[in-house]
Design a protein around this motif. Structure first.
Motif, PDB file in Angstrom:
ATOM      1  N   MET A   1      32.355  28.758  45.138  1.00 24.55           N
ATOM      2  CA  MET A   1      32.962  29.413  43.964  1.00 24.55           C
ATOM      3  C   MET A   1      32.792  30.926  44.039  1.00 24.55           C
ATOM      4  SD  MET A   1      34.640  28.899  41.182  1.00 24.55           S
ATOM      5  CE  MET A   1      35.070  29.729  39.662  1.00 24.55           C
ATOM      6  N   GLY A   2      31.539  31.365  44.440  1.00 24.35           N
ATOM      7  CA  GLY A   2      31.290  32.792  44.570  1.00 24.35           C
ATOM      8  C   GLY A   2      32.154  33.414  45.634  1.00 24.35           C
ATOM      9  N   SER A   3      32.411  32.640  46.710  1.00 25.50           N
ATOM     10  CA  SER A   3      33.250  33.135  47.801  1.00 25.50           C
ATOM     11  C   SER A   3      34.665  33.394  47.316  1.00 25.50           C
ATOM     12  CB  SER A   3      33.250  32.105  48.945  1.00 25.50           C
ATOM     13  OG  SER A   3      34.129  32.503  49.966  1.00 25.50           O
ATOM     14  N   GLN A   4      35.211  32.469  46.545  1.00 21.90           N
ATOM     15  CA  GLN A   4      36.554  32.633  46.001  1.00 21.90           C
ATOM     16  C   GLN A   4      36.612  33.766  44.992  1.00 21.90           C
ATOM     17  OE1 GLN A   4      38.324  31.024  48.356  1.00 21.90           O
ATOM     18  NE2 GLN A   4      39.724  30.510  46.690  1.00 21.90           N
ATOM     19  N   LYS A   5      35.523  33.938  44.238  1.00 15.20           N
ATOM     20  CA  LYS A   5      35.475  35.001  43.241  1.00 15.20           C
ATOM     21  C   LYS A   5      35.618  36.366  43.912  1.00 15.20           C
ATOM     22  CE  LYS A   5      32.595  37.057  39.619  1.00 15.20           C
ATOM     23  NZ  LYS A   5      31.280  37.024  38.944  1.00 15.20           N
ATOM     24  N   GLY A   6      34.924  36.568  45.027  1.00 16.43           N
ATOM     25  CA  GLY A   6      35.021  37.827  45.757  1.00 16.43           C
ATOM     26  C   GLY A   6      36.424  38.087  46.249  1.00 16.43           C
ATOM     27  N   PHE A   7      37.085  37.049  46.738  1.00 14.26           N
ATOM     28  CA  PHE A   7      38.453  37.185  47.233  1.00 14.26           C
ATOM     29  C   PHE A   7      39.401  37.585  46.099  1.00 14.26           C
ATOM     30  CE2 PHE A   7      42.646  35.175  47.706  1.00 14.26           C
ATOM     31  CZ  PHE A   7      43.076  35.773  48.885  1.00 14.26           C
TER      32      PHE A   7
END
Length: 377
Positions: A1-7
């Motif tokens: 989820m954090g990875s997608q948030k950064g994107f």
């Protein structure tokens, strides 16, 4: 989820930086040359910008530490590169400051009446004072204004859609196809977001390329729909500032709201650019606050008094000339980067056929610059 948030944050930064006051001139630009030529130029500029931002993304990822354009120029070209970049950035800020002053004078006159030149000068004076004392109050609302601005663009598009007629933009004018190039390039400007995207993507730098491509595609889609729906709804009644010609299409109350939001959006752009230019003079040139402020406001004010008061022509020059110079210098910086045996860090991606891309983009930016200068003489 954090990875997608950064994107998504990185994409949002690019989209938010690219979408600005230039969008108000796109329907007029499209109507002047017609549907097919307009779509061709917008698609070509979007492709040019996407390739340039991908090069800039690789440049950012190849350089140790976070840098903006002047930083890249100094690292890879030395002092002359830094000063040349500062010069091009100053031009790219002065022309929009003047363009916003002219546009706001028209908007204020449209809403409240009065003399347009006096309204422009009153507006400029107000913004100049804000730049001198700082824009802390406006910064608190900048994010809200940007979100409201995007909502406004979508709302205007939907309200104007019932009046759309393909016949109003079915004409084709290939002879004037280069005319709106600078305006469209100005509207797609947002390269300053790339270093910020890298900061947001720390630890996820491999997502930089896809975030850049996604952001440009989103802006291209929004611009295309907005420009062609409004041009098709208004036809030859469209004005260079599209909100001023919406009365019969979406109603007087909606026009008032649209113009008010346009006013605040342009004010946000003016204060951001003015503050950035003042800070550039203070930090990069070592000038005092008052002298930096005077240099910031004196150039656009002088140009206004000598008769530079055409909004469309000003942003056209800003995009084609200032944007072209800045882009060509970035291409030279990138070329220098690729000729180094060792860079500050290993980038997460490298573009293939980079020399071909550099040459093509350089020639296109140069051609647009020369054409716009020739047409403005």
């Amino acid at each position: 989820m954090g990875s997608q948030k950064g994107f998504f944050e990185a994409v949002a930064i690019l989209v938010g930086t690219m979408i600005g006051a230039g969008i108000f001139a796109l329907p007029y630009a499209v109507e002047q040359i017609g549907l097919i030529p307009g779509l061709t130029v917008m698609g070509l500029v979007a492709l040019m910008v996407m390739l340039l931002y991908l090069l800039l993304g690789e440049l950012s990822l190849s350089t140790k530490g976070l840098h903006h354009f002047t930083g890249f120029a100094e690292v890879y070209l030395g002092k002359w590169g830094k000063w040349t970049m500062l010069f091009t950035m100053a031009i790219s800020m002065y022309l929009p400051l003047l363009a916003y002053t002219v546009a706001q004078g028209e908007i204020i006159t449209n809403i409240f009446g009065g003399d347009q030149q006096i309204n422009s000068l009153l507006y400029f004076s107000f913004c100049a004072v804000c730049v001198f004392f700082g824009m802390h109050v406006f910064r608190r609302f900048e994010f809200i204004i940007n979100i409201a601005f995007i909502i406004l663009v979508v709302a205007i598009t939907f309200l104007a859609a019932p009046s759309f007629s393909l016949d109003k933009i079915a004409h084709i004018d290939w002879r004037g196809v280069a005319m709106p190039y600078g305006v469209i390039l100005f509207a797609f400007g947002g390269g300053s977001a790339v270093p910020l995207m890298r900061a947001v993507l720390k630890g996820q730098e491999e997502k930089m390329r896809s975030a850049l491509i996604t952001g440009v595609i989103i802006v291209f889609a929004l611009y295309t729909v907005f420009a062609f729906v409004l041009a098709g709804a208004l036809g030859d009644k469209v004005t260079p500032i599209v909100t001023l010609s919406l009365g019969e299409t979406i109603g007087p109350m909606a026009v008032l709201v649209a113009n008010l939001f346009a006013f605040f959006a342009m004010t946000s752009c003016f204060l951001s650019l003015g503050s950035s230019l003042q800070l550039m003079y203070r930090h990069d040139f070592g000038l005092g606050k008052t002298l930096a402020w005077l240099l910031t406001i004196s150039v656009p004010l002088s140009l206004f008094f000598v008769g530079f008061n055409n909004f469309f022509a000003l942003i056209n020059l800003s995009g084609a000339v200032a944007g072209g110079l800045e882009s060509m210098l970035l291409l030279i910086i990138y070329w220098r980067l690729r000729h180094l045996r060792k860079t500050g860090r290993t980038p997460e991606y490298r573009l293939d056929q980079y020399l071909f891309i550099i040459v093509i983009l350089f020639l296109m930016f140069m051609s647009g610059l020369v054409y716009s200068l020739y047409e403005s003489i």
